[in-house]
Design a protein around this motif. Structure first.
Motif, short mmCIF file in Angstrom:
data_model
loop_
_atom_site.label_atom_id
_atom_site.label_comp_id
_atom_site.label_asym_id
_atom_site.label_seq_id
_atom_site.Cartn_x
_atom_site.Cartn_y
_atom_site.Cartn_z
N SER A 1 0.79 -1.24 0.00
CA SER A 1 0.00 0.00 0.00
C SER A 1 0.82 1.29 0.00
CB SER A 1 -0.99 0.04 1.17
OG SER A 1 -1.84 -1.08 1.15
N ALA B 1 -6.88 -0.73 -5.99
CA ALA B 1 -5.90 -1.61 -6.64
C ALA B 1 -4.85 -0.76 -7.33
CB ALA B 1 -6.61 -2.50 -7.66
N ASN C 1 -0.04 -4.54 -4.58
CA ASN C 1 -1.42 -4.88 -4.95
C ASN C 1 -2.39 -3.73 -4.71
OD1 ASN C 1 -1.56 -7.72 -5.87
ND2 ASN C 1 -0.53 -8.06 -3.93
N THR C 2 -2.09 -2.94 -3.68
CA THR C 2 -2.96 -1.81 -3.36
C THR C 2 -2.12 -0.57 -3.06
OG1 THR C 2 -2.97 -2.36 -0.99
CG2 THR C 2 -4.77 -3.26 -2.33
N ASP D 1 -5.66 6.06 -2.56
CA ASP D 1 -6.24 6.58 -3.82
C ASP D 1 -5.93 8.04 -4.15
OD1 ASP D 1 -7.80 7.96 -2.03
OD2 ASP D 1 -9.72 7.38 -2.93
N LYS E 1 -8.12 2.72 0.06
CA LYS E 1 -7.21 1.94 -0.78
C LYS E 1 -7.89 1.53 -2.08
CE LYS E 1 -4.55 -0.04 3.01
NZ LYS E 1 -4.10 -1.28 3.69
#
Ligand code: SF4
Length: 162
Positions: free
Chosen positions: A101, A121, A108-109, A112, A119
């Motif tokens: 993240s 993708a 994967n994340t 935003d 979160k």
């Protein structure tokens, strides 16, 4: 013997944006460390940013990294990604274990870009560059897969079909 690029924050280094140390505890990581397999990097620090620093998020539509205070730190993030890739090339590294993240290390994340803890993708900039160069990137969420591959490859040569 395969070496593994690893996020420095996993090893307890004080490199996180908020200067809060969060070590990833795992027996296999301790073993790999003793075997000198782990090559650590914090892309944001080697890219020139300080600790602590303002949190930053990836704005995918603009391909920019912006801090919560509105500064564009994309160049520092790109430089850090390049430094991480250089380490992989220097040590002939094909595998990386990076923090999920993060706008650099996420695999994967990522968050935003709204700074609302949301979160989506996506991949951080370092992960993007490493994967473009055929380096397999894992996170704390699929560490067991990486362990299996490293153990398997002790016996067999891995053929990359990409
Ligand atoms: Fe950890 Fe990566 Fe963030 Fe550095 S850039 S603190 S290594 S997640």
């Amino acid at each position: 013997m395969h070496k593994i690029l690893i996020s420095a924050c996993f090893l307890g280094e004080n490199v996180r944006y908020n200067a809060v140390v969060k070590t990833l505890q795992h027996d296999t990581l301790n073993k790999w460390r003793k075997e000198s397999r782990l090559i650590m990097v914090c892309p944001e620090v080697v890219g020139g940013l300080t600790t602590p620093r303002a949190p930053a998020e990836y704005i995918q539509q603009q391909n920019k990294i912006i801090t919560s205070t509105g500064d564009d730190v994309t160049n520092a993030f790109n430089l850090g990604a390049q430094q991480a890739l250089s380490l992989c090339q220097k040590h002939q590294i094909n595998f990386a274990l990076l923090k999920e993240s993060s706008p650099s290390c996420g695999s994967n994340t990522i968050y935003d870009g709204s700074f609302t803890q949301t979160k989506i993708a996506g991949e951080g900039l370092t992960t993007q560059l490493l994967r473009t160069n055929n380096i397999r990137v894992y996170s704390e969420n699929n560490l067991s897969e990486l362990i299996d591959i490293i153990n398997y490859s002790k016996t067999y040569t891995i053929v990359d079909e990409n």
